[in-house]
Design a protein around this motif. Structure first.
Motif, short mmCIF file in Angstrom:
data_model
loop_
_atom_site.label_atom_id
_atom_site.label_comp_id
_atom_site.label_asym_id
_atom_site.label_seq_id
_atom_site.Cartn_x
_atom_site.Cartn_y
_atom_site.Cartn_z
N LYS A 92 0.84 -1.19 0.00
CA LYS A 92 0.00 0.00 0.00
C LYS A 92 0.88 1.26 0.00
O LYS A 92 1.81 1.37 0.77
CB LYS A 92 -0.92 -0.01 1.22
N PRO A 93 0.58 2.20 -0.88
CA PRO A 93 1.39 3.43 -0.94
C PRO A 93 1.24 4.25 0.33
O PRO A 93 0.17 4.32 0.92
CB PRO A 93 0.83 4.17 -2.16
N ARG A 94 2.33 4.86 0.76
CA ARG A 94 2.33 5.67 1.98
C ARG A 94 3.01 7.00 1.73
O ARG A 94 3.82 7.14 0.80
CB ARG A 94 3.05 4.93 3.11
N LEU A 95 2.70 7.96 2.58
CA LEU A 95 3.34 9.27 2.51
C LEU A 95 4.64 9.28 3.31
O LEU A 95 5.46 10.16 3.15
CB LEU A 95 2.40 10.36 3.05
N CYS A 96 4.80 8.30 4.19
CA CYS A 96 6.01 8.22 5.02
C CYS A 96 6.56 6.80 4.93
O CYS A 96 5.95 5.86 5.45
CB CYS A 96 5.67 8.58 6.47
N ASP A 97 7.72 6.64 4.24
CA ASP A 97 8.30 5.32 4.07
C ASP A 97 9.13 4.93 5.29
O ASP A 97 9.13 5.63 6.31
CB ASP A 97 9.14 5.26 2.79
N ASP A 98 9.87 3.83 5.20
CA ASP A 98 10.64 3.35 6.35
C ASP A 98 11.69 4.35 6.81
O ASP A 98 11.89 4.57 8.01
CB ASP A 98 11.31 2.01 6.00
N ALA A 99 12.37 4.97 5.86
CA ALA A 99 13.39 5.98 6.21
C ALA A 99 12.73 7.16 6.90
O ALA A 99 13.27 7.71 7.88
CB ALA A 99 14.14 6.42 4.96
N CYS A 100 11.58 7.55 6.40
CA CYS A 100 10.82 8.66 7.00
C CYS A 100 10.42 8.32 8.43
O CYS A 100 10.49 9.16 9.33
CB CYS A 100 9.61 8.96 6.15
N GLU A 101 9.99 7.08 8.65
CA GLU A 101 9.56 6.65 9.99
C GLU A 101 10.71 6.78 11.00
O GLU A 101 10.51 7.20 12.14
CB GLU A 101 9.06 5.21 9.96
N LYS A 102 11.91 6.41 10.57
CA LYS A 102 13.07 6.52 11.46
C LYS A 102 13.37 7.97 11.79
O LYS A 102 13.69 8.32 12.94
CB LYS A 102 14.28 5.84 10.83
#
Length: 231
Positions: A92-102
């Motif tokens: 599912k597309p997201r506005l905040c990817d894994d790098a963003c989450e960190k």
């Protein structure tokens, strides 16, 4: 969560089939691709579409034969539902990817008087929307566990509404009013500012209970009439 098609077909070819077919008349589950059932007064003939072979001589009451047909139909319907339950979470597309989450872990949390909280993923450079103006935004709506229950990205179109006019939930109105065009924000919306009546869950989506907290990732794309002037 719906069972996978493979596990559904396995249950047909094992326990259920063995209860109906004697050992010497059973058709292995991996041989059954579809079932053709001919029903006379008391006789049912089962054909494997893959092998073309019939297994006859099985005597069932008409009521049991109908039950077998309905059971097979239900299994294939369940298999279809399992495939149509929506994209897997990782797709599912997201506005905040894994790098963003960190990175977001180190962003300070802002708490307003209403109890709303937010973290700016990216601070925009354009104007903030005045109350009553239309805004064009993308959003990903989640329950606190991170499961998505709605998303403009999946629909493939921006969501346009008048901010501060009660067209969306209170927490979303408040959270967007202080954003700047071009910005992205994660908004933590407490229950009283979310959905007072809850939301009916779509297939494959988490249920949103009444007055339960939700999380919105929002990107404010533009404000019609207040676009940034090109230099």
């Amino acid at each position: 969560m719906a069972s996978s098609p493979s596990s559904l077909l396995l249950s047909l070819g094992s326990g259920f089939a063995r209860s109906l077919f004697p050992a010497h008349q059973s058709i292995p589950g991996d041989k059954i691709r579809s079932l053709n059932i001919r029903c006379s007064n008391l006789e049912v003939v089962v054909k494997s579409s893959r092998t073309g072979e019939y297994s006859d001589g099985l005597m069932l009451k008409r009521r049991e034969a109908i039950g077998l047909v309905l059971g097979v139909s239900g299994i294939f319907i369940d298999s279809f539902d399992a495939k149509a339950a929506g994209l897997p979470p990782e797709d599912k597309p997201r506005l905040c990817d894994d790098a963003c989450e960190k990175e977001l872990e180190n962003v300070p949390m802002v708490t307003t008087e209403s109890g709303l909280q937010y973290k700016d993923i990216k601070v925009g450079e354009g104007p903030s929307p005045p109350i009553g103006f239309q805004v064009a935004a993308n959003y990903v709506a989640m329950v606190p566990s991170g499961q998505i229950f709605d998303s403009s990205l999946e629909k493939g179109q921006l969501y346009i509404f008048r901010v501060g006019s009660g067209q969306v939930i209170k927490g979303l109105d408040e959270g967007i009013l202080t954003m700047k065009t071009g910005g992205k924000r994660r908004i933590y919306i407490p229950g009283p500012l979310a959905f007072p009546r809850g939301l009916t869950s779509a297939p494959g989506r988490p249920r949103v209970a009444a007055n339960s907290p939700v999380v919105f990732d929002v990107s404010l794309e533009y404000i019609p009439g207040l676009e940034i002037d090109e230099e």
